[in-house]
Design an enzyme around this catalytic site. Structure first.
Site: not given
Length: 301
Positions: A45, A69, A72-73, A99, A130, A192-193, A265
Protein backbone atom coordinates in the site's frame (compact mmCIF):
# COMPACT_ATOMS: atom_id res chain seq x y z
CA UNK A 1 4.67 -25.82 -19.93
CA UNK A 2 5.31 -22.28 -21.15
CA UNK A 3 7.95 -20.15 -19.45
CA UNK A 4 6.35 -17.35 -17.42
CA UNK A 5 9.41 -15.63 -15.98
CA UNK A 6 10.04 -12.06 -17.08
CA UNK A 7 12.00 -9.00 -16.01
CA UNK A 8 11.52 -5.29 -15.38
CA UNK A 9 14.92 -3.73 -15.79
CA UNK A 10 17.16 -5.58 -13.33
CA UNK A 11 14.13 -6.93 -11.46
CA UNK A 12 13.47 -10.61 -12.17
CA UNK A 13 9.92 -11.94 -11.79
CA UNK A 14 9.16 -15.66 -11.55
CA UNK A 15 5.90 -14.89 -13.35
CA UNK A 16 4.34 -11.68 -14.70
CA UNK A 17 1.50 -11.41 -12.15
CA UNK A 18 1.76 -8.84 -9.36
CA UNK A 19 -0.78 -7.32 -7.00
CA UNK A 20 -1.59 -3.61 -7.19
CA UNK A 21 -0.94 -1.13 -4.42
CA UNK A 22 -3.88 -0.36 -2.16
CA UNK A 23 -5.66 -3.63 -2.91
CA UNK A 24 -3.45 -6.19 -1.20
CA UNK A 25 -2.37 -4.49 2.03
CA UNK A 26 1.20 -5.42 2.88
CA UNK A 27 0.71 -8.92 1.49
CA UNK A 28 0.67 -10.58 4.89
CA UNK A 29 -3.08 -9.98 5.16
CA UNK A 30 -3.54 -12.43 2.27
CA UNK A 31 -1.18 -15.13 3.54
CA UNK A 32 -4.10 -17.28 4.72
CA UNK A 33 -5.56 -17.34 1.22
CA UNK A 34 -2.60 -17.94 -1.10
CA UNK A 35 1.12 -18.81 -0.89
CA UNK A 36 2.55 -15.32 -1.37
CA UNK A 37 5.87 -16.59 -2.71
CA UNK A 38 4.11 -17.83 -5.86
CA UNK A 39 3.36 -14.28 -7.01
CA UNK A 40 5.67 -12.39 -9.34
CA UNK A 41 5.58 -9.47 -6.94
CA UNK A 42 3.54 -7.67 -4.31
CA UNK A 43 3.21 -3.89 -4.43
CA UNK A 44 2.35 -2.83 -0.92
CA UNK A 45 0.00 0.00 0.00
CA UNK A 46 0.96 3.61 -0.59
CA UNK A 47 3.66 4.88 1.77
CA UNK A 48 4.37 8.53 2.49
CA UNK A 49 7.13 10.33 4.37
CA UNK A 50 4.81 11.31 7.22
CA UNK A 51 1.72 9.54 8.62
CA UNK A 52 -1.58 10.29 6.89
CA UNK A 53 -5.07 9.82 8.28
CA UNK A 54 -6.71 9.69 4.88
CA UNK A 55 -10.08 11.17 3.98
CA UNK A 56 -13.29 11.02 6.00
CA UNK A 57 -15.78 8.21 5.47
CA UNK A 58 -17.52 7.22 3.26
CA UNK A 59 -14.56 6.71 0.97
CA UNK A 60 -15.48 3.64 -1.08
CA UNK A 61 -18.53 3.23 -3.32
CA UNK A 62 -19.51 0.39 -5.63
CA UNK A 63 -20.32 1.33 -9.21
CA UNK A 64 -21.44 -0.58 -12.28
CA UNK A 65 -18.44 -2.76 -13.24
CA UNK A 66 -16.14 -1.18 -10.69
CA UNK A 67 -15.68 0.95 -7.61
CA UNK A 68 -14.78 4.50 -6.59
CA UNK A 69 -12.42 5.26 -3.73
CA UNK A 70 -11.04 8.34 -2.03
CA UNK A 71 -9.10 6.60 0.75
CA UNK A 72 -6.47 9.32 0.64
CA UNK A 73 -3.26 7.32 1.14
CA UNK A 74 -3.94 6.44 4.76
CA UNK A 75 -0.73 5.00 6.24
CA UNK A 76 1.55 5.39 9.26
CA UNK A 77 4.50 6.81 7.35
CA UNK A 78 7.78 5.44 6.04
CA UNK A 79 9.52 5.20 9.42
CA UNK A 80 6.73 3.00 10.77
CA UNK A 81 6.98 0.89 7.62
CA UNK A 82 10.74 0.46 8.03
CA UNK A 83 10.54 -0.39 11.73
CA UNK A 84 7.38 -2.47 11.94
CA UNK A 85 6.20 -3.70 8.53
CA UNK A 86 9.50 -4.43 6.80
CA UNK A 87 10.59 -7.07 9.39
CA UNK A 88 7.32 -8.94 8.72
CA UNK A 89 7.63 -9.00 4.93
CA UNK A 90 11.36 -9.03 4.19
CA UNK A 91 11.61 -12.83 4.10
CA UNK A 92 8.66 -13.42 1.76
CA UNK A 93 10.22 -15.10 -1.29
CA UNK A 94 8.95 -12.73 -3.95
CA UNK A 95 9.54 -9.14 -5.03
CA UNK A 96 8.22 -6.84 -2.31
CA UNK A 97 7.77 -3.43 -3.90
CA UNK A 98 6.79 -0.26 -2.06
CA UNK A 99 4.43 2.28 -3.60
CA UNK A 100 5.81 5.73 -2.73
CA UNK A 101 3.64 8.84 -2.63
CA UNK A 102 4.15 12.45 -1.62
CA UNK A 103 2.91 16.02 -1.73
CA UNK A 104 6.23 17.63 -2.65
CA UNK A 105 9.35 16.63 -4.55
CA UNK A 106 11.26 16.65 -1.27
CA UNK A 107 8.75 14.27 0.34
CA UNK A 108 9.11 11.79 -2.51
CA UNK A 109 12.90 11.95 -2.42
CA UNK A 110 13.23 11.51 1.32
CA UNK A 111 10.73 8.65 1.43
CA UNK A 112 12.50 6.87 -1.44
CA UNK A 113 15.88 7.41 0.24
CA UNK A 114 14.75 5.66 3.42
CA UNK A 115 13.35 2.72 1.49
CA UNK A 116 16.55 2.53 -0.54
CA UNK A 117 18.32 1.44 2.65
CA UNK A 118 16.10 -1.66 3.00
CA UNK A 119 18.08 -4.55 1.57
CA UNK A 120 15.15 -6.77 0.63
CA UNK A 121 13.00 -4.16 -1.09
CA UNK A 122 14.30 -4.39 -4.69
CA UNK A 123 12.05 -1.75 -6.24
CA UNK A 124 9.64 1.09 -5.65
CA UNK A 125 6.60 2.17 -7.61
CA UNK A 126 6.37 5.96 -7.69
CA UNK A 127 2.78 7.22 -7.56
CA UNK A 128 2.87 10.54 -9.39
CA UNK A 129 -0.92 10.96 -9.32
CA UNK A 130 -0.59 12.79 -5.99
CA UNK A 131 -1.52 16.49 -5.66
CA UNK A 132 1.41 18.90 -5.61
CA UNK A 133 0.57 21.11 -2.63
CA UNK A 134 2.93 23.82 -3.87
CA UNK A 135 1.17 24.07 -7.22
CA UNK A 136 -2.40 24.43 -6.02
CA UNK A 137 -3.15 20.71 -5.84
CA UNK A 138 -2.48 19.76 -9.47
CA UNK A 139 -1.18 16.19 -9.65
CA UNK A 140 2.51 15.80 -10.47
CA UNK A 141 1.73 13.27 -13.15
CA UNK A 142 -0.53 15.39 -15.34
CA UNK A 143 2.29 17.45 -16.87
CA UNK A 144 5.57 16.33 -18.38
CA UNK A 145 7.40 18.92 -16.28
CA UNK A 146 5.85 17.79 -12.99
CA UNK A 147 6.41 14.10 -13.69
CA UNK A 148 9.99 14.67 -14.79
CA UNK A 149 10.79 16.77 -11.72
CA UNK A 150 9.70 14.04 -9.30
CA UNK A 151 11.50 11.24 -11.14
CA UNK A 152 14.69 13.26 -11.54
CA UNK A 153 14.78 14.06 -7.82
CA UNK A 154 14.00 10.52 -6.70
CA UNK A 155 16.57 9.02 -9.08
CA UNK A 156 19.28 10.96 -7.20
CA UNK A 157 18.31 9.21 -3.96
CA UNK A 158 17.22 5.78 -5.18
CA UNK A 159 19.50 3.34 -7.00
CA UNK A 160 17.31 0.25 -7.35
CA UNK A 161 14.52 -0.49 -9.83
CA UNK A 162 12.28 2.57 -10.22
CA UNK A 163 8.80 1.99 -11.63
CA UNK A 164 6.70 5.11 -12.24
CA UNK A 165 2.92 4.74 -12.01
CA UNK A 166 1.22 6.97 -14.55
CA UNK A 167 -2.06 8.82 -14.24
CA UNK A 168 -4.64 8.30 -17.02
CA UNK A 169 -6.15 11.73 -16.32
CA UNK A 170 -4.00 13.41 -18.97
CA UNK A 171 -4.23 14.51 -22.60
CA UNK A 172 -1.37 12.33 -23.88
CA UNK A 173 -0.04 9.64 -21.56
CA UNK A 174 2.73 8.70 -24.01
CA UNK A 175 4.28 12.15 -23.55
CA UNK A 176 4.35 11.67 -19.78
CA UNK A 177 5.91 8.22 -20.22
CA UNK A 178 8.66 9.62 -22.43
CA UNK A 179 9.33 12.37 -19.87
CA UNK A 180 9.87 9.95 -16.98
CA UNK A 181 11.93 7.60 -19.14
CA UNK A 182 14.25 10.49 -19.95
CA UNK A 183 14.79 11.15 -16.23
CA UNK A 184 15.78 7.59 -15.39
CA UNK A 185 12.63 5.54 -14.82
CA UNK A 186 13.35 1.82 -15.27
CA UNK A 187 9.72 1.05 -16.09
CA UNK A 188 6.25 2.58 -16.08
CA UNK A 189 3.03 1.10 -14.72
CA UNK A 190 -0.42 2.15 -15.91
CA UNK A 191 -3.09 2.98 -15.42
CA UNK A 192 -3.83 4.53 -12.08
CA UNK A 193 -7.50 5.24 -11.37
CA UNK A 194 -9.70 7.45 -13.54
CA UNK A 195 -11.42 10.30 -11.74
CA UNK A 196 -15.13 9.73 -11.23
CA UNK A 197 -18.16 10.64 -9.16
CA UNK A 198 -21.34 9.02 -7.86
CA UNK A 199 -24.38 10.90 -6.51
CA UNK A 200 -27.01 9.73 -4.04
CA UNK A 201 -30.14 11.09 -5.70
CA UNK A 202 -32.25 10.78 -2.52
CA UNK A 203 -29.81 12.78 -0.40
CA UNK A 204 -28.79 14.95 -3.37
CA UNK A 205 -25.21 14.57 -2.22
CA UNK A 206 -22.09 12.83 -3.52
CA UNK A 207 -21.64 9.32 -2.15
CA UNK A 208 -17.95 9.94 -1.37
CA UNK A 209 -16.93 12.26 1.43
CA UNK A 210 -14.84 14.52 -0.81
CA UNK A 211 -17.16 14.30 -3.80
CA UNK A 212 -14.90 12.64 -6.34
CA UNK A 213 -12.66 9.58 -6.27
CA UNK A 214 -10.67 7.11 -8.33
CA UNK A 215 -12.56 4.67 -10.54
CA UNK A 216 -11.13 1.15 -10.84
CA UNK A 217 -12.36 -2.27 -11.88
CA UNK A 218 -13.55 -3.83 -15.16
CA UNK A 219 -15.08 -0.54 -16.39
CA UNK A 220 -11.63 1.00 -16.92
CA UNK A 221 -10.02 -1.94 -18.74
CA UNK A 222 -10.54 -0.77 -22.35
CA UNK A 223 -9.01 2.60 -21.48
CA UNK A 224 -6.10 0.89 -19.74
CA UNK A 225 -5.41 -1.48 -22.64
CA UNK A 226 -5.43 1.45 -25.08
CA UNK A 227 -3.04 3.48 -22.96
CA UNK A 228 -0.65 0.54 -22.43
CA UNK A 229 -0.61 0.03 -26.21
CA UNK A 230 0.17 3.72 -26.79
CA UNK A 231 2.90 3.87 -24.15
CA UNK A 232 4.56 0.61 -25.16
CA UNK A 233 5.05 2.04 -28.65
CA UNK A 234 6.43 5.31 -27.26
CA UNK A 235 9.12 4.12 -24.81
CA UNK A 236 11.88 1.52 -24.73
CA UNK A 237 11.54 0.69 -21.01
CA UNK A 238 9.19 -2.07 -19.79
CA UNK A 239 5.50 -1.33 -19.30
CA UNK A 240 3.47 -2.86 -16.46
CA UNK A 241 -0.25 -3.00 -17.24
CA UNK A 242 -3.14 -2.72 -14.82
CA UNK A 243 -6.75 -1.66 -14.80
CA UNK A 244 -9.72 -4.00 -14.57
CA UNK A 245 -7.85 -7.30 -14.83
CA UNK A 246 -9.76 -10.20 -13.30
CA UNK A 247 -9.13 -13.11 -15.68
CA UNK A 248 -6.25 -14.59 -17.65
CA UNK A 249 -7.90 -13.39 -20.85
CA UNK A 250 -7.85 -9.83 -19.50
CA UNK A 251 -4.14 -10.16 -18.70
CA UNK A 252 -3.33 -11.54 -22.15
CA UNK A 253 -4.90 -8.45 -23.75
CA UNK A 254 -2.42 -6.34 -21.81
CA UNK A 255 0.53 -8.51 -22.84
CA UNK A 256 -0.49 -8.31 -26.48
CA UNK A 257 -0.78 -4.52 -26.11
CA UNK A 258 2.84 -4.42 -24.94
CA UNK A 259 2.90 -5.04 -21.19
CA UNK A 260 5.82 -7.04 -19.80
CA UNK A 261 3.97 -7.73 -16.53
CA UNK A 262 0.55 -6.97 -15.04
CA UNK A 263 -0.95 -5.99 -11.71
CA UNK A 264 -4.28 -7.14 -10.32
CA UNK A 265 -6.14 -4.66 -8.14
CA UNK A 266 -9.87 -4.39 -7.51
CA UNK A 267 -10.46 -8.08 -8.27
CA UNK A 268 -8.55 -8.93 -5.05
CA UNK A 269 -11.51 -7.58 -3.07
CA UNK A 270 -13.81 -10.08 -4.76
CA UNK A 271 -11.53 -13.13 -4.76
CA UNK A 272 -8.34 -13.09 -2.61
CA UNK A 273 -6.90 -15.92 -4.74
CA UNK A 274 -7.58 -14.31 -8.12
CA UNK A 275 -3.92 -13.48 -8.82
CA UNK A 276 -2.81 -17.11 -8.82
CA UNK A 277 -5.88 -18.15 -10.81
CA UNK A 278 -4.89 -15.58 -13.43
CA UNK A 279 -1.30 -16.87 -13.41
CA UNK A 280 -2.48 -20.44 -13.98
CA UNK A 281 -4.88 -19.29 -16.67
CA UNK A 282 -2.09 -17.48 -18.52
CA UNK A 283 0.00 -20.64 -18.44
CA UNK A 284 -2.89 -22.76 -19.74
CA UNK A 285 -3.63 -20.28 -22.55
CA UNK A 286 -0.02 -20.22 -23.69
CA UNK A 287 0.15 -24.01 -23.70
CA UNK A 288 -3.12 -24.28 -25.61
CA UNK A 289 -1.84 -21.85 -28.25
CA UNK A 290 1.56 -23.49 -28.71
CA UNK A 291 3.55 -20.72 -27.04
CA UNK A 292 6.72 -21.70 -25.19
CA UNK A 293 7.42 -18.34 -23.52
CA UNK A 294 5.32 -15.38 -22.36
CA UNK A 295 7.63 -13.14 -24.42
CA UNK A 296 6.13 -14.57 -27.61
CA UNK A 297 2.92 -12.58 -27.16
CA UNK A 298 4.24 -9.36 -25.57
CA UNK A 299 3.52 -6.48 -27.93
CA UNK A 300 2.27 -8.70 -30.72
CA UNK A 301 -0.58 -6.31 -31.58
Amino acid sequence: MARLSTSIGKLSLKNPVMTASGTFGYGIEFADFIPLEELGGIIVKGTTLNPREGNDYPRMVETAQGMLNCVGLQNKGVDYFCEHIYPQICDIDTNMIVNVSGSSVEDYSECASRINALEKIPAIELNISCPNVRQGGMAFGVTCEGAAAVVSAVRKHYDKTLIVKLSPNVTNIADIARAVEAEGADAVSLINTLMGMSIDIERRQPRLSIGIGGLSGPAVKPVAVRMVWQVAKAVSIPVVGLGGISTAEDAIEFFMAGATAIEIGTANFIDPAVSLKVRDGISAWLDAHGCHDISEIIGCV
